[in-house]
Design a protein around this motif. Structure first.
Motif, short mmCIF file in Angstrom:
data_model
loop_
_atom_site.label_atom_id
_atom_site.label_comp_id
_atom_site.label_asym_id
_atom_site.label_seq_id
_atom_site.Cartn_x
_atom_site.Cartn_y
_atom_site.Cartn_z
N ILE A 1 0.84 -1.20 0.00
CA ILE A 1 0.00 0.00 0.00
C ILE A 1 0.87 1.25 0.00
CG2 ILE A 1 -0.25 -0.21 2.52
CD1 ILE A 1 -2.88 1.35 0.27
N TYR A 2 2.07 1.14 0.59
CA TYR A 2 2.93 2.31 0.67
C TYR A 2 3.51 2.71 -0.69
CZ TYR A 2 2.62 1.76 5.67
OH TYR A 2 2.15 1.66 6.94
N LEU B 1 -2.17 7.37 -3.88
CA LEU B 1 -3.51 7.56 -3.33
C LEU B 1 -4.38 8.42 -4.23
CD1 LEU B 1 -3.11 8.20 0.48
CD2 LEU B 1 -4.09 6.25 -0.66
N ARG C 1 -16.37 2.71 10.90
CA ARG C 1 -15.03 2.26 10.49
C ARG C 1 -14.73 2.70 9.06
NH1 ARG C 1 -12.92 -2.39 13.09
NH2 ARG C 1 -12.08 -2.91 11.07
N ARG D 1 -11.96 6.34 7.48
CA ARG D 1 -11.04 6.20 6.34
C ARG D 1 -11.44 7.11 5.19
NH1 ARG D 1 -11.29 1.64 9.33
NH2 ARG D 1 -9.26 0.76 9.80
N LEU E 1 -12.93 9.96 5.38
CA LEU E 1 -12.56 11.34 5.71
C LEU E 1 -11.10 11.61 5.42
CD1 LEU E 1 -13.11 14.08 7.10
CD2 LEU E 1 -12.52 12.99 9.25
N GLU E 2 -10.24 10.75 5.95
CA GLU E 2 -8.80 10.99 5.82
C GLU E 2 -8.37 10.93 4.34
OE1 GLU E 2 -5.78 12.22 8.12
OE2 GLU E 2 -7.33 11.11 9.15
N PHE F 1 -7.15 13.99 1.98
CA PHE F 1 -5.81 13.91 1.43
C PHE F 1 -5.84 14.18 -0.07
CE2 PHE F 1 -2.28 11.78 -0.59
CZ PHE F 1 -1.23 12.26 0.15
N GLY G 1 -14.38 13.08 13.55
CA GLY G 1 -13.00 13.36 13.16
C GLY G 1 -12.74 14.85 13.10
N GLY H 1 -8.84 13.73 10.53
CA GLY H 1 -9.35 12.78 11.51
C GLY H 1 -8.83 13.04 12.91
N TRP I 1 1.71 12.42 6.46
CA TRP I 1 0.25 12.32 6.34
C TRP I 1 -0.13 11.27 5.31
CZ3 TRP I 1 -3.41 16.39 3.75
CH2 TRP I 1 -4.73 16.05 4.03
N GLU I 2 0.55 11.31 4.18
CA GLU I 2 0.26 10.32 3.15
C GLU I 2 0.52 8.90 3.67
OE1 GLU I 2 2.20 10.93 -0.58
OE2 GLU I 2 1.38 9.07 -1.42
N LEU I 3 1.67 8.74 4.34
CA LEU I 3 2.00 7.41 4.86
C LEU I 3 1.00 6.98 5.92
CD1 LEU I 3 5.84 7.92 5.07
CD2 LEU I 3 4.65 6.35 3.57
N TYR I 4 0.59 7.93 6.76
CA TYR I 4 -0.37 7.59 7.80
C TYR I 4 -1.72 7.21 7.18
CZ TYR I 4 -3.98 8.05 11.18
OH TYR I 4 -5.09 7.79 11.93
N THR I 5 -2.15 7.97 6.16
CA THR I 5 -3.43 7.66 5.51
C THR I 5 -3.40 6.26 4.93
OG1 THR I 5 -3.59 9.99 4.93
CG2 THR I 5 -5.07 8.51 3.81
N LYS I 6 -2.26 5.91 4.32
CA LYS I 6 -2.15 4.56 3.77
C LYS I 6 -2.20 3.52 4.88
CE LYS I 6 0.26 5.86 -0.41
NZ LYS I 6 1.56 6.02 -1.06
N THR I 7 -1.57 3.83 6.02
CA THR I 7 -1.57 2.88 7.12
C THR I 7 -2.99 2.64 7.63
OG1 THR I 7 0.57 3.75 7.77
CG2 THR I 7 -0.59 2.41 9.39
N MET I 8 -3.76 3.73 7.74
CA MET I 8 -5.07 3.58 8.35
C MET I 8 -6.07 2.93 7.39
SD MET I 8 -7.00 7.18 8.35
CE MET I 8 -8.15 6.43 9.46
N LEU I 9 -5.72 2.81 6.10
CA LEU I 9 -6.62 2.10 5.19
C LEU I 9 -6.64 0.61 5.51
CD1 LEU I 9 -5.90 3.86 1.80
CD2 LEU I 9 -7.87 4.10 3.26
N ASN I 10 -5.62 0.15 6.22
CA ASN I 10 -5.59 -1.23 6.66
C ASN I 10 -6.79 -1.49 7.58
OD1 ASN I 10 -5.10 -3.65 7.87
ND2 ASN I 10 -3.02 -3.17 8.52
N PRO I 11 -7.65 -2.46 7.24
CA PRO I 11 -8.83 -2.69 8.06
C PRO I 11 -8.50 -3.11 9.49
CG PRO I 11 -8.66 -4.34 6.32
CD PRO I 11 -7.63 -3.32 6.04
N PHE I 12 -7.29 -3.60 9.73
CA PHE I 12 -6.95 -4.02 11.08
C PHE I 12 -6.39 -2.88 11.91
CE2 PHE I 12 -6.72 -7.91 8.57
CZ PHE I 12 -7.62 -8.67 9.29
N HIS I 13 -6.22 -1.73 11.29
CA HIS I 13 -5.68 -0.59 12.02
C HIS I 13 -6.83 0.21 12.64
CE1 HIS I 13 -2.71 2.53 12.89
NE2 HIS I 13 -3.69 3.36 12.66
N THR I 14 -6.70 0.54 13.91
CA THR I 14 -7.69 1.43 14.52
C THR I 14 -6.97 2.69 14.96
OG1 THR I 14 -7.39 0.74 16.79
CG2 THR I 14 -8.87 -0.59 15.45
#
Lengths: 244, 178
Positions: A59-60, A64, A108, A112, A114-115, A119, A205, B119, B143-156
């Protein structure tokens, strides 16, 4: 003979690795299928498959801002959503509970949305902005959030006449309810609770805590028309009053 | 010159932190108080005390004979400064409608810049010099890296970020911009 019955796990891997051919299924070959000789080909598929997954960009590595060809088909979503509702329905004791769970699932998604949406809008701007006032935030939900999620803006946004802390977002034909017909004995259920959850997450948020619920408000012209009711927290109104 | 990045969740729990030491020259000014400060080096809280009194460039001679940086550079002091600035940030973010709040707080030699995502996730950066544009670019990258991280469904919003890829990308961006 121990190997006459192919092991189910092996059969899946080995058949997928070998090209389909006419003599492949013949009895003379089938005895060698699960002998040691086939082991290298098995390990090859394993290595090959892990390579394939690691070669897939993480994903990285993905951009986006690329939104073309990333839309999900409506029928795929309708199928997934119907499964979500059924899954949830098996685990709840009433309609209120079901709506609350759908709301949680939507929440949930909302954080996502929103962010990601912000972005895409703001990351290239010189001075990225976030909304701090209530009315622009409601308009943002009505137009941009709806567009990001459903591909169209909501139909109306109204302020409650009786209560100063209530706002309503109205969708005449919510896409998530297009393929849902609610049984008569559950007529209070509104599957737009999922959408309500998305709205609640966006408001939370941005710092506008609220309780958001969904209600069916059918008209003769629009039988699936639903209203998302936003009941804002007291502190939001107090803050708005101070900022005037 | 060092930079310290903290990612703090809306409920103020730390999710990620990074200390980055760049080779670029520092242009911070020495605190005038630092010269006439007694040596506290035996006390356990020496670092905190010297840091709070404004001494930035005092160096302690440890028993091993090695010289380590003064109190203002201690890990726990830096964490405290970062967390203390959260109050100021929450005040400012209600009034300002921008995400990048530059030089929102100052403490001795440290300047705190912040970035508030839509958020309500907060990125804090402690830095010594002035580098507004670089810091902004760095924050946008994070911010971009964080947004990508939070797209992970297991991330809260409360799970700390442990991805090695995230870490290496943030480091690379820090090297580039800070």
């Amino acid at each position: 003979m121990a190997y006459t019955q192919p092991h189910p796990r092996l059969s899946v891997l080995s058949t997928s690795s070998l090209p389909p051919s006419a003599d492949y299924a013949s009895p003379t070959n089938s005895s060698t299928r699960f002998s040691l000789a086939s082991a290298p080909s098995l390990s090859n598929t394993l290595v090959g498959s892990t390579k394939a997954t690691s070669a897939r960009p993480s994903i990285y590595d993905r951009n986006l801002n690329k939104t073309r060809f990333t839309e999900v088909s409506g029928s795929a979503f309708a199928f997934l959503f119907s499964e979500m509702v059924q899954y949830t329905q098996k685990r709840v004791s009433g309609i209120g509970d079901l709506e609350r769970r759908l709301n949680t699932l939507g929440y949930r998604v909302g954080v996502r949305v929103l962010e990601m949406m912000m972005f895409r809008q703001e990351s290239s701007s010189k001075n990225p902005k976030r909304e701090t006032r209530l009315l622009p935030v409601l308009m943002l939900i009505h137009s941009q959030v709806w567009k990001a999620v459903f591909g169209k803006a909501a139909d109306a946004i109204e302020k409650s006449v009786e209560n100063a802390d209530e706002y309503m977002i109205i969708d005449n034909d919510p896409p998530i309810e297009r393929h849902i017909s609610v049984p008569r004995d559950m007529s209070q259920l509104s599957c737009s609770s999922f959408t309500a959850g998305i709205v609640e997450a966006v408001l939370d948020g941005l710092g506008f805590p609220a309780r958001v619920t969904a209600h069916n408000t059918p008209t003769t012209q629009y039988p699936t028309r639903s209203t998302i009711l936003i009941k804002l927290d007291k502190i939001v109104l107090e803050r708005e009053e101070l900022m005037k | 010159m060092s930079h310290h990045l903290f990612i703090v969740s809306p409920s103020d729990s730390p999710l990620y932190s990074l200390a980055h030491y760049s080779t670029k020259p520092t242009n911070s000014v020495a605190s005038p108080l630092s010269a006439n400060l007694p040596s506290w080096s035996t006390s356990a809280f020496a670092g905190t005390l010297t840091a709070l009194s404004g001494a930035s460039s005092v160096t302690h001679h440890t028993s091993g004979g090695g010289v380590r940086m003064g109190g203002g550079q201690d890990r726990h002091v830096i964490q405290m400064i970062a967390n203390a600035s959260l109050d100021v940030i929450e005040d400012v973010m209600r009034k300002e409608n921008v995400m990048y709040l530059k030089s929102v707080d100052k403490f001795n030699e440290w300047t705190v810049s912040a970035f508030v995502t839509p958020g309500n996730m907060k990125f804090l950066l402690l830095h010594e010099g002035k580098n507004d544009d670089g810091i902004k670019s760095f924050f946008i990258d994070v911010w971009e890296l964080y947004t990508k991280t939070m797209l992970n469904p297991f991330h809260t919003a409360h799970t700390s970020i442990r991805s090695p890829v995230f870490d290496s990308r943030v480091r690379a961006s820090a090297k580039k911009y800070l």
